[in-house]
Design an enzyme around this catalytic site. Sequence first.
Site, mmCIF file in Angstrom:
data_model
loop_
_atom_site.group_PDB
_atom_site.id
_atom_site.type_symbol
_atom_site.label_atom_id
_atom_site.label_comp_id
_atom_site.label_asym_id
_atom_site.label_seq_id
_atom_site.Cartn_x
_atom_site.Cartn_y
_atom_site.Cartn_z
ATOM 1 N N LYS A 36 -2.552 14.777 -48.653
ATOM 2 C CA LYS A 36 -2.989 13.618 -47.878
ATOM 3 C C LYS A 36 -4.413 13.780 -47.361
ATOM 4 C CE LYS A 36 1.310 11.422 -46.643
ATOM 5 N NZ LYS A 36 2.109 10.772 -45.631
ATOM 6 N N LYS A 67 5.197 12.552 -57.462
ATOM 7 C CA LYS A 67 6.336 11.994 -56.718
ATOM 8 C C LYS A 67 6.206 10.485 -56.519
ATOM 9 C CE LYS A 67 6.471 12.184 -52.356
ATOM 10 N NZ LYS A 67 6.411 12.424 -50.926
ATOM 11 N N LYS A 76 5.823 5.745 -51.252
ATOM 12 C CA LYS A 76 5.621 4.363 -50.795
ATOM 13 C C LYS A 76 4.144 4.045 -50.601
ATOM 14 C CE LYS A 76 8.341 5.453 -46.673
ATOM 15 N NZ LYS A 76 7.747 6.693 -46.126
HETATM 16 P P1 TYM Z 1 9.054 9.968 -45.768
HETATM 17 O O1 TYM Z 1 8.978 8.749 -44.939
HETATM 18 O O2 TYM Z 1 7.910 10.294 -46.660
HETATM 19 O O3 TYM Z 1 10.332 9.937 -46.668
HETATM 20 C C1 TYM Z 1 11.609 9.692 -46.107
HETATM 21 C C2 TYM Z 1 12.671 10.490 -46.828
HETATM 22 O O4 TYM Z 1 12.686 10.162 -48.222
HETATM 23 C C3 TYM Z 1 12.537 11.350 -49.002
HETATM 24 N N1 TYM Z 1 11.729 11.007 -50.181
HETATM 25 C C4 TYM Z 1 12.110 11.208 -51.439
HETATM 26 N N2 TYM Z 1 13.235 11.729 -51.976
HETATM 27 C C5 TYM Z 1 13.304 11.798 -53.327
HETATM 28 N N3 TYM Z 1 12.326 11.355 -54.153
HETATM 29 C C6 TYM Z 1 11.184 10.826 -53.662
HETATM 30 N N4 TYM Z 1 10.237 10.393 -54.475
HETATM 31 C C7 TYM Z 1 11.053 10.739 -52.245
HETATM 32 N N5 TYM Z 1 10.056 10.258 -51.432
HETATM 33 C C8 TYM Z 1 10.489 10.444 -50.182
HETATM 34 C C9 TYM Z 1 11.814 12.322 -48.099
HETATM 35 O O5 TYM Z 1 12.027 13.659 -48.499
HETATM 36 C C10 TYM Z 1 12.414 12.008 -46.760
HETATM 37 O O6 TYM Z 1 13.650 12.666 -46.606
HETATM 38 N N6 TYM Z 1 8.049 13.672 -42.602
HETATM 39 C C11 TYM Z 1 9.099 12.784 -43.061
HETATM 40 C C12 TYM Z 1 9.664 11.922 -41.975
HETATM 41 C C13 TYM Z 1 10.169 12.676 -40.784
HETATM 42 C C14 TYM Z 1 11.398 13.375 -40.693
HETATM 43 C C15 TYM Z 1 11.466 13.846 -39.349
HETATM 44 C C16 TYM Z 1 12.427 13.624 -41.589
HETATM 45 C C17 TYM Z 1 9.570 12.758 -39.563
HETATM 46 N N7 TYM Z 1 10.348 13.445 -38.698
HETATM 47 C C18 TYM Z 1 12.566 14.587 -38.913
HETATM 48 C C19 TYM Z 1 13.509 14.379 -41.146
HETATM 49 C C20 TYM Z 1 13.581 14.850 -39.821
HETATM 50 C C21 TYM Z 1 8.497 11.854 -44.099
HETATM 51 O O7 TYM Z 1 7.326 11.623 -44.157
HETATM 52 O O8 TYM Z 1 9.401 11.237 -44.866
#
Ligand code: TYM
Length: 333
Positions: free
Chosen positions: A117, A200, A203
């Site tokens: 990022k 990957k 979004k």
């Molecule tokens: P984020 O918003 O990027 O993604 C949310 C969840 O979706 C999963 N994910 C995926 N799984 C499979 N294939 C993909 N292409 C894919 N893209 C995203 C992510 O692994 C995630 O589980 N930092 C985290 C958000 C967060 C969080 C937390 C999660 C903040 N605090 C506490 C768990 C516990 C994030 O950016 O997820």
Amino acid sequence: MSGATQKQVMLSAVQPSSGLTIGNYIGALRNWVKFQRDYECWFFAVNLHAITVRQDPKELREQTYRAVATYIAAGIDPEHATLFVQSQVPQHAELAWLLNCYCYMGELGRMTQFKDKSQKAGENIPVGLFTYPVLMAADILLYDTELVPVGADQKQHIELTRDLAIRMNNAYGEDLFKVPQPMIPPVGARIMSLQDPTSKMSKSDPDPNASVFLSDSDDVIRKKIKRAVTDSGSEITDDDSKPGVKNLLSIQSAITGTSIAELVRQYAGKQYGHLKVDTAEIVVQAVSPLRAEAERLYAERAHLEKILARGAEKAREKAGRTLKRAYERIGLL
Ligand code: TYM
């Protein structure tokens, strides 16, 4: 004694930075739904994380409501799991500050997501992008979390959370923080971009054809999957040299539960076109009812706000207790 056994705590979150993708659904959200009855669950929208990159304020507000509507549409029961929005629970930012004082620059510099990022951020890299995993550690540790259902990309952040918890426990007493574990699905933990299957699905990808969003219409889903980049050759296998084909097989397998090996057997002698048409239909069947329900819930703003107000109150209470414990141990008045 009531005899009731205490459930373990499960917690997870998604950034409401734009609509959710099938990657978020397959990698994370589906597992929340699957296991919600077995755990004490806390699920939320991390809007404070979302502002580590610029967001349009109106859009951010709406996407936050949409994210919560999507959780419920996917099957999360707000009577059972606590649903809330991160910014409505100030203890997240407060504990993040404490943890910032115990986390090392070197640790944060090694985070893959930061490296990716920050490259995209250009010359001025926001400090928040660097300390992002510390806020995530605070999210997790505030609730005495034991399990964190996420996709593979978040594993490194959870390892950092564990390291921080152990470091703090060594300094201030073993019972200060629970040390959490990641829960990563065996299939579908890393859904790849439809346009570049070596990276990957995300979004924030500027190419809208790279991701299937949970808000996409049936026709758009079909078109995106039909246009998915596949590989040279014509044989359908899950070989690493065919990341595009492998990705479509993983999506199918994760949604239907049929193993990839079995799918490869079923597709023997068939063409990429068959794989794409079938995958598209399977995704449409999973997403279509979810989209309709999320739209209906999103329109019921007062109902959502009520759920969120109740969730935030519960979260503040629990998080407040943990934060107080940390303040006392550290010697803060
Ligand atoms: P984020 O918003 O990027 O993604 C949310 C969840 O979706 C999963 N994910 C995926 N799984 C499979 N294939 C993909 N292409 C894919 N893209 C995203 C992510 O692994 C995630 O589980 N930092 C985290 C958000 C967060 C969080 C937390 C999660 C903040 N605090 C506490 C768990 C516990 C994030 O950016 O997820």
